[in-house]
Enzyme design. Structure first.
Site, PDB file in Angstrom:
ATOM      1  N   HIS A  18       1.381   8.275   3.909  1.00 34.97           N
ATOM      2  CA  HIS A  18       1.231   8.060   2.462  1.00 34.97           C
ATOM      3  C   HIS A  18       1.861   9.229   1.686  1.00 34.97           C
ATOM      4  O   HIS A  18       2.546   9.023   0.689  1.00 34.97           O
ATOM      5  CB  HIS A  18      -0.258   8.023   2.065  1.00 34.97           C
ATOM      6  CG  HIS A  18      -1.039   6.836   2.540  1.00 34.97           C
ATOM      7  ND1 HIS A  18      -2.227   6.960   3.225  1.00 34.97           N
ATOM      8  CD2 HIS A  18      -0.842   5.501   2.383  1.00 34.97           C
ATOM      9  CE1 HIS A  18      -2.727   5.758   3.481  1.00 34.97           C
ATOM     10  NE2 HIS A  18      -1.903   4.849   2.985  1.00 34.97           N
ATOM     11  N   LYS A  42     -13.554  -3.951   1.695  1.00 36.50           N
ATOM     12  CA  LYS A  42     -13.079  -3.376   2.958  1.00 36.50           C
ATOM     13  C   LYS A  42     -14.067  -2.353   3.509  1.00 36.50           C
ATOM     14  O   LYS A  42     -13.781  -1.712   4.525  1.00 36.50           O
ATOM     15  CB  LYS A  42     -11.724  -2.694   2.744  1.00 36.50           C
ATOM     16  CG  LYS A  42     -10.585  -3.669   2.450  1.00 36.50           C
ATOM     17  CD  LYS A  42      -9.248  -2.971   2.454  1.00 36.50           C
ATOM     18  CE  LYS A  42      -8.114  -3.961   2.201  1.00 36.50           C
ATOM     19  NZ  LYS A  42      -6.823  -3.306   2.019  1.00 36.50           N
TER      20      LYS A  42
HETATM   21  P1  ADP Z   1      -3.750  -1.237   1.309  1.00 35.69           P
HETATM   22  O1  ADP Z   1      -5.180  -1.546   1.632  1.00 35.69           O
HETATM   23  O2  ADP Z   1      -3.386  -1.543  -0.115  1.00 35.69           O
HETATM   24  O3  ADP Z   1      -2.731  -1.751   2.283  1.00 35.69           O
HETATM   25  P2  ADP Z   1      -3.207   1.397   2.403  1.00 35.69           P
HETATM   26  O4  ADP Z   1      -3.818   2.701   1.990  1.00 35.69           O
HETATM   27  O5  ADP Z   1      -3.438   0.945   3.800  1.00 35.69           O
HETATM   28  O6  ADP Z   1      -3.710   0.361   1.332  1.00 35.69           O
HETATM   29  O7  ADP Z   1      -1.632   1.452   2.171  1.00 35.69           O
HETATM   30  C1  ADP Z   1      -1.068   1.659   0.902  1.00 35.69           C
HETATM   31  C2  ADP Z   1       0.439   1.501   0.984  1.00 35.69           C
HETATM   32  O8  ADP Z   1       1.004   2.545   1.784  1.00 35.69           O
HETATM   33  C3  ADP Z   1       0.892   0.194   1.653  1.00 35.69           C
HETATM   34  O9  ADP Z   1       2.079  -0.247   1.010  1.00 35.69           O
HETATM   35  C4  ADP Z   1       1.201   0.609   3.073  1.00 35.69           C
HETATM   36  O10 ADP Z   1       2.155  -0.244   3.681  1.00 35.69           O
HETATM   37  C5  ADP Z   1       1.766   1.995   2.828  1.00 35.69           C
HETATM   38  N1  ADP Z   1       1.649   2.857   4.008  1.00 35.69           N
HETATM   39  C6  ADP Z   1       0.535   3.129   4.716  1.00 35.69           C
HETATM   40  N2  ADP Z   1       0.802   3.961   5.744  1.00 35.69           N
HETATM   41  C7  ADP Z   1       2.138   4.214   5.688  1.00 35.69           C
HETATM   42  C8  ADP Z   1       3.056   4.964   6.502  1.00 35.69           C
HETATM   43  N3  ADP Z   1       2.646   5.597   7.590  1.00 35.69           N
HETATM   44  N4  ADP Z   1       4.360   4.979   6.139  1.00 35.69           N
HETATM   45  C9  ADP Z   1       4.763   4.278   5.055  1.00 35.69           C
HETATM   46  N5  ADP Z   1       3.966   3.536   4.262  1.00 35.69           N
HETATM   47  C10 ADP Z   1       2.672   3.499   4.568  1.00 35.69           C
END
Ligand code: ADP
Length: 160
Positions: A18, A42
């Site tokens: 992130h 969630k």
């Molecule tokens: P959500 O529940 O909205 O998917 P997340 O916190 O899991 O929330 O992810 C937020 C965003 O960050 C999403 O677009 C996800 O694909 C992206 N993301 C999560 N981990 C990574 C990573 N390791 N590299 C790139 N993007 C990521």
């Protein structure tokens, strides 16, 4: 007019993946709002205030980053912010289906709001908050995937 990007997510907790998207996303916008979804359904490990505090600490040097939370339809939140662009990250093929569906649905509801995607840095492709929580719960080392502060917070949560 300022070009504001909104990076929405659950961030439970924020990972190095992130943070990498935030850093690179900053090159696209004048200001990037990291929008923490309450995501009560969630059952997040960290409540929304904790998630925001963690992200604020991790991004305190990045002056153009703002951290907020929202508990409504993303599109309504974006409109309220007077932003036009949603930033999301893509890791693996399985992300694509979900992201594609979400981007198309959002476009149907708000055609003037665009979603842009950034490909993960290859080092972070396997990094997901969900797996990190699993590893931490089982006493594994999560330091390659999250910052020292998040590692500490995870240890506290799981009583390690
Ligand atoms: P959500 O529940 O909205 O998917 P997340 O916190 O899991 O929330 O992810 C937020 C965003 O960050 C999403 O677009 C996800 O694909 C992206 N993301 C999560 N981990 C990574 C990573 N390791 N590299 C790139 N993007 C990521």
């Amino acid at each position: 007019m300022k070009h504001i990007g909104v990076y929405p997510g659950t961030f439970d907790p924020i990972t190095r993946g992130h943070l990498d998207i935030i850093e690179r996303g900053l090159t696209l916008f004048d200001e990037l709002v990291v929008a923490v979804a309450a995501s009560k359904s969630k059952s997040p490990l960290f409540d929304v205030e904790e998630r925001m505090a963690i992200i604020r600490a991790e991004t305190k040097k990045q002056k153009n980053v703002r951290v907020e939370s929202f508990d409504c339809l993303l599109i309504d939140y974006i409109k309220k912010k007077k932003a036009r662009t949603i930033l999301r990250g893509l890791r693996v093929i399985s992300d694509f289906e979900h992201e594609f569906q979400m981007a198309l649905t959002n476009r149907k509801m708000a055609p003037d709001i665009e979603t842009v995607f950034m490909m993960t840095a290859e080092n972070y492709a396997p990094v997901s908050s969900r797996f990190i929580k699993e590893i931490a719960k089982l006493g594994g080392d999560v330091s390659p995937f999250v910052t020292p502060n998040v590692t500490k917070r995870l240890k506290q949560k799981y009583g390690a």
